[in-house]
Scaffold this motif. Structure first.
Motif, PDB file in Angstrom:
ATOM      1  N   LEU A  76       0.833  -1.202   0.000  1.00 34.94           N
ATOM      2  CA  LEU A  76       0.000   0.000   0.000  1.00 34.94           C
ATOM      3  C   LEU A  76       0.870   1.256   0.000  1.00 34.94           C
ATOM      4  O   LEU A  76       0.534   2.262  -0.658  1.00 34.94           O
ATOM      5  CB  LEU A  76      -0.936  -0.008   1.200  1.00 34.94           C
ATOM      6  CG  LEU A  76      -2.038  -1.073   1.194  1.00 34.94           C
ATOM      7  CD1 LEU A  76      -2.862  -1.008   2.481  1.00 34.94           C
ATOM      8  CD2 LEU A  76      -2.951  -0.912  -0.017  1.00 34.94           C
ATOM      9  N   ALA A  77       1.981   1.215   0.720  1.00 35.28           N
ATOM     10  CA  ALA A  77       2.904   2.356   0.720  1.00 35.28           C
ATOM     11  C   ALA A  77       3.482   2.581  -0.673  1.00 35.28           C
ATOM     12  O   ALA A  77       3.568   3.725  -1.156  1.00 35.28           O
ATOM     13  CB  ALA A  77       4.026   2.123   1.731  1.00 35.28           C
ATOM     14  N   LEU A  78       3.864   1.487  -1.333  1.00 34.68           N
ATOM     15  CA  LEU A  78       4.398   1.585  -2.691  1.00 34.68           C
ATOM     16  C   LEU A  78       3.344   2.136  -3.652  1.00 34.68           C
ATOM     17  O   LEU A  78       3.649   2.980  -4.503  1.00 34.68           O
ATOM     18  CB  LEU A  78       4.874   0.209  -3.161  1.00 34.68           C
ATOM     19  CG  LEU A  78       5.453   0.134  -4.576  1.00 34.68           C
ATOM     20  CD1 LEU A  78       6.700   1.008  -4.688  1.00 34.68           C
ATOM     21  CD2 LEU A  78       5.766  -1.314  -4.954  1.00 34.68           C
ATOM     22  N   ALA A  79       2.102   1.665  -3.501  1.00 32.53           N
ATOM     23  CA  ALA A  79       1.016   2.161  -4.352  1.00 32.53           C
ATOM     24  C   ALA A  79       0.800   3.659  -4.145  1.00 32.53           C
ATOM     25  O   ALA A  79       0.579   4.410  -5.101  1.00 32.53           O
ATOM     26  CB  ALA A  79      -0.271   1.392  -4.056  1.00 32.53           C
ATOM     27  N   GLY A  80       0.879   4.096  -2.882  1.00 31.16           N
ATOM     28  CA  GLY A  80       0.712   5.516  -2.595  1.00 31.16           C
ATOM     29  C   GLY A  80       1.800   6.366  -3.211  1.00 31.16           C
ATOM     30  O   GLY A  80       1.549   7.450  -3.745  1.00 31.16           O
ATOM     31  N   VAL A  81       3.049   5.868  -3.155  1.00 33.45           N
ATOM     32  CA  VAL A  81       4.175   6.609  -3.722  1.00 33.45           C
ATOM     33  C   VAL A  81       4.089   6.675  -5.248  1.00 33.45           C
ATOM     34  O   VAL A  81       4.331   7.725  -5.861  1.00 33.45           O
ATOM     35  CB  VAL A  81       5.509   5.957  -3.287  1.00 33.45           C
ATOM     36  CG1 VAL A  81       6.689   6.568  -4.053  1.00 33.45           C
ATOM     37  CG2 VAL A  81       5.713   6.100  -1.801  1.00 33.45           C
ATOM     38  N   LEU A  82       3.744   5.553  -5.872  1.00 36.39           N
ATOM     39  CA  LEU A  82       3.725   5.477  -7.335  1.00 36.39           C
ATOM     40  C   LEU A  82       2.501   6.124  -7.963  1.00 36.39           C
ATOM     41  O   LEU A  82       2.605   6.804  -8.996  1.00 36.39           O
ATOM     42  CB  LEU A  82       3.817   4.011  -7.783  1.00 36.39           C
ATOM     43  CG  LEU A  82       5.108   3.265  -7.465  1.00 36.39           C
ATOM     44  CD1 LEU A  82       5.002   1.811  -7.901  1.00 36.39           C
ATOM     45  CD2 LEU A  82       6.300   3.933  -8.153  1.00 36.39           C
ATOM     46  N   TRP A  83       1.331   5.929  -7.341  1.00 39.14           N
ATOM     47  CA  TRP A  83       0.090   6.349  -7.990  1.00 39.14           C
ATOM     48  C   TRP A  83      -0.772   7.281  -7.140  1.00 39.14           C
ATOM     49  O   TRP A  83      -1.888   7.620  -7.543  1.00 39.14           O
ATOM     50  CB  TRP A  83      -0.732   5.114  -8.373  1.00 39.14           C
ATOM     51  CG  TRP A  83       0.027   4.150  -9.226  1.00 39.14           C
ATOM     52  CD1 TRP A  83       0.544   4.388 -10.466  1.00 39.14           C
ATOM     53  CD2 TRP A  83       0.365   2.782  -8.923  1.00 39.14           C
ATOM     54  NE1 TRP A  83       1.178   3.267 -10.952  1.00 39.14           N
ATOM     55  CE2 TRP A  83       1.086   2.267 -10.022  1.00 39.14           C
ATOM     56  CE3 TRP A  83       0.129   1.947  -7.827  1.00 39.14           C
ATOM     57  CZ2 TRP A  83       1.576   0.954 -10.054  1.00 39.14           C
ATOM     58  CZ3 TRP A  83       0.618   0.645  -7.857  1.00 39.14           C
ATOM     59  CH2 TRP A  83       1.322   0.164  -8.955  1.00 39.14           C
ATOM     60  N   GLY A  84      -0.298   7.664  -5.979  1.00 38.25           N
ATOM     61  CA  GLY A  84      -1.053   8.584  -5.146  1.00 38.25           C
ATOM     62  C   GLY A  84      -2.180   7.892  -4.392  1.00 38.25           C
ATOM     63  O   GLY A  84      -2.283   6.665  -4.351  1.00 38.25           O
ATOM     64  N   TRP A  85      -3.052   8.718  -3.805  1.00 38.23           N
ATOM     65  CA  TRP A  85      -4.156   8.191  -3.006  1.00 38.23           C
ATOM     66  C   TRP A  85      -5.110   7.344  -3.836  1.00 38.23           C
ATOM     67  O   TRP A  85      -5.650   6.346  -3.358  1.00 38.23           O
ATOM     68  CB  TRP A  85      -4.916   9.338  -2.335  1.00 38.23           C
ATOM     69  CG  TRP A  85      -4.161   9.978  -1.220  1.00 38.23           C
ATOM     70  CD1 TRP A  85      -3.541  11.195  -1.234  1.00 38.23           C
ATOM     71  CD2 TRP A  85      -3.916   9.412   0.073  1.00 38.23           C
ATOM     72  NE1 TRP A  85      -2.917  11.436  -0.034  1.00 38.23           N
ATOM     73  CE2 TRP A  85      -3.135  10.360   0.787  1.00 38.23           C
ATOM     74  CE3 TRP A  85      -4.265   8.217   0.687  1.00 38.23           C
ATOM     75  CZ2 TRP A  85      -2.714  10.134   2.100  1.00 38.23           C
ATOM     76  CZ3 TRP A  85      -3.843   7.996   1.992  1.00 38.23           C
ATOM     77  CH2 TRP A  85      -3.082   8.939   2.679  1.00 38.23           C
ATOM     78  N   GLN A  86      -5.331   7.731  -5.083  1.00 35.82           N
ATOM     79  CA  GLN A  86      -6.245   6.961  -5.931  1.00 35.82           C
ATOM     80  C   GLN A  86      -5.683   5.556  -6.184  1.00 35.82           C
ATOM     81  O   GLN A  86      -6.405   4.561  -6.112  1.00 35.82           O
ATOM     82  CB  GLN A  86      -6.470   7.678  -7.262  1.00 35.82           C
ATOM     83  CG  GLN A  86      -7.461   6.960  -8.177  1.00 35.82           C
ATOM     84  CD  GLN A  86      -7.698   7.702  -9.481  1.00 35.82           C
ATOM     85  OE1 GLN A  86      -7.130   8.772  -9.696  1.00 35.82           O
ATOM     86  NE2 GLN A  86      -8.542   7.150 -10.335  1.00 35.82           N
ATOM     87  N   GLY A  87      -4.388   5.484  -6.489  1.00 30.37           N
ATOM     88  CA  GLY A  87      -3.770   4.184  -6.706  1.00 30.37           C
ATOM     89  C   GLY A  87      -3.788   3.335  -5.458  1.00 30.37           C
ATOM     90  O   GLY A  87      -4.017   2.126  -5.516  1.00 30.37           O
ATOM     91  N   LEU A  88      -3.546   3.966  -4.305  1.00 30.50           N
ATOM     92  CA  LEU A  88      -3.591   3.240  -3.036  1.00 30.50           C
ATOM     93  C   LEU A  88      -4.975   2.644  -2.809  1.00 30.50           C
ATOM     94  O   LEU A  88      -5.101   1.479  -2.402  1.00 30.50           O
ATOM     95  CB  LEU A  88      -3.220   4.180  -1.887  1.00 30.50           C
ATOM     96  CG  LEU A  88      -3.040   3.553  -0.493  1.00 30.50           C
ATOM     97  CD1 LEU A  88      -2.030   4.359   0.308  1.00 30.50           C
ATOM     98  CD2 LEU A  88      -4.363   3.504   0.276  1.00 30.50           C
ATOM     99  N   ALA A  89      -6.017   3.415  -3.099  1.00 30.40           N
ATOM    100  CA  ALA A  89      -7.388   2.925  -2.919  1.00 30.40           C
ATOM    101  C   ALA A  89      -7.691   1.772  -3.864  1.00 30.40           C
ATOM    102  O   ALA A  89      -8.312   0.771  -3.477  1.00 30.40           O
ATOM    103  CB  ALA A  89      -8.384   4.065  -3.144  1.00 30.40           C
TER     104      ALA A  89
END
Length: 375
Positions: free
Chosen positions: A17-30
């Motif tokens: 989830l941290a990696l998703a947030g860094v790469l794609w922002g809050w939308q990617g994390l969700a």
């Protein structure tokens, strides 16, 4: 124990989830979080089936299932598999398929969707064979006895499950041919070929693993009879046979996992076209399914709740029917998940009622716990 079993899953969830947030922002994390939940909900029954097989394997192969197996599950089925499907169906090279997945996600999704009949036929027939062989086998415990008793009698015909699977495949192919007559593209030959491939895969992998499993049981019986020389038996043929049996059961597990992954991969396209988001989200969910499998083995849950395995196999049968139906009809993925969870929930409730009626508190068997402690 809970932290020990699910520790890696928790750690990978946080990191993913941290990696998703860094790469794609809050939308990617969700999106990654939603994909993880989707995978867990669709594959819960897979964990029960896996546990039924994994408990027959020694500690070493249980570790292999959690390490090498998870790499196959995440990178193989959640990342490589969709690309391979596109490459085969669109007659592209692997590099071209990857380039398409990264740079033209809409066309990539379209190609994967067009390959769905072949995916559904292969996975549907493979899972249908698992269900049929289970329902036709004589068992000590019967959950829905009004179904399972007559089915066990019919199961004395050795080839019945294969015959039924082929009939179902023919009906599916003819349905596709009928649809083609009304203007849609004819994919009946594709459905037939993929379904036959699924049947052959099941017969080969299940047949080989069953052969070595039978030899292992025979060797165990012989070792019990010759207990006067345990060291020789323990360090000789029994260990070798256990390795072979476990290896082919491991392959069997991986094919089952692949079949269960089809609906998750296809359903993920309703959420995102990004194969890397898809692989990360579904991979996190797959980790929890692996951890849940080991948890069921360690707790001896399948021994305590005897109908749980029945519910999982009925869920497999339902998933097989749903997959084959999706060759022509569009069925929401949530239906698939709810059907599986519902059947397992009912079988769990039936097991609890049975234990209370017979005065069994549901304690795990000591033997099973000893095997699991080695994980």
């Amino acid at each position: 124990m809970l932290l020990k079993t699910f520790g890696w899953s928790f750690a990978i969830t946080v990191a993913g989830l941290a990696l998703a947030g860094v790469l794609w922002g809050w939308q990617g994390l969700a999106i990654v979080g939603i994909l993880s939940i989707l995978e867990i909900s669709l594959s819960f029954d897979n964990a029960v089936i896996n546990a039924g097989i994994l408990r027959k394997m020694n500690a070493f192969w249980q570790k292999i299932f959690l390490t090498v197996g998870i790499l196959v599950a995440v990178f193989g089925m959640r990342l490589v598999f969709p690309v391979v499907i596109v490459a085969i169906t669109a007659k592209l090279g692997p590099i071209e398929a990857v380039n398409l997945a990264i740079n033209d996600k809409a066309q990539y999704q379209e190609l994967v969707t067009s390959a769905h009949p072949a995916i559904a036929a292969f996975g549907g027939i493979f899972l249908l064979m698992i269900f049929l062989d289970f329902i036709f086998e004589e068992r000590d415990y019967k959950w829905l006895s009004w179904i399972e008793k007559p089915m066990a009698k019919l199961g004395k015909l050795d080839t019945l499950s294969v015959i039924i699977a082929l009939v179902v495949l023919l009906v599916s192919a003819m349905t596709v041919a009928t649809e083609a007559a009304h203007g849609a593209g004819d994919k009946s030959a594709t459905v037939l070929l993929a379904g036959v491939a699924g049947l052959i895969t099941y017969l080969v992998v299940a047949g080989i693993s069953g052969y070595f499993e039978d030899k292992l049981e025979d060797a165990d019986e012989e070792s019990e009879e010759t207990a006067a020389a345990p060291a020789k038996t323990g360090n000789g043929a029994v260990v070798g046979l256990a390795g072979k049996a476990a290896f082919f059961m491991f392959l069997y597990l991986e094919v089952i996992d692949a079949s269960f992954s089809f609906d998750g991969v296809i359903g993920a396209f309703a959420i995102t076209n990004d194969i890397f988001m898809m692989a990360l989200g579904l991979g996190i969910g797959a980790m929890y399914i692996r951890s849940l499998t080991v948890f069921l083995v360690r707790k001896g849950t399948l021994d305590d709740y005897v109908y749980l395995e029945h519910g999982a196999h009925y869920a497999i049968g339902a998933l097989a029917v749903i997959l084959l139906a999706t060759i022509r009809y569009e069925i929401p993925e949530v239906v698939t998940g709810l059907v599986g969870i519902g059947l397992i929930g009912l079988s769990f409730a039936s097991s609890v009622i049975r234990n209370r009626r017979e005065g069994k508190p549901g304690e795990s068997s000591e033997a099973q716990s000893e095997v699991a402690r080695g994980v």
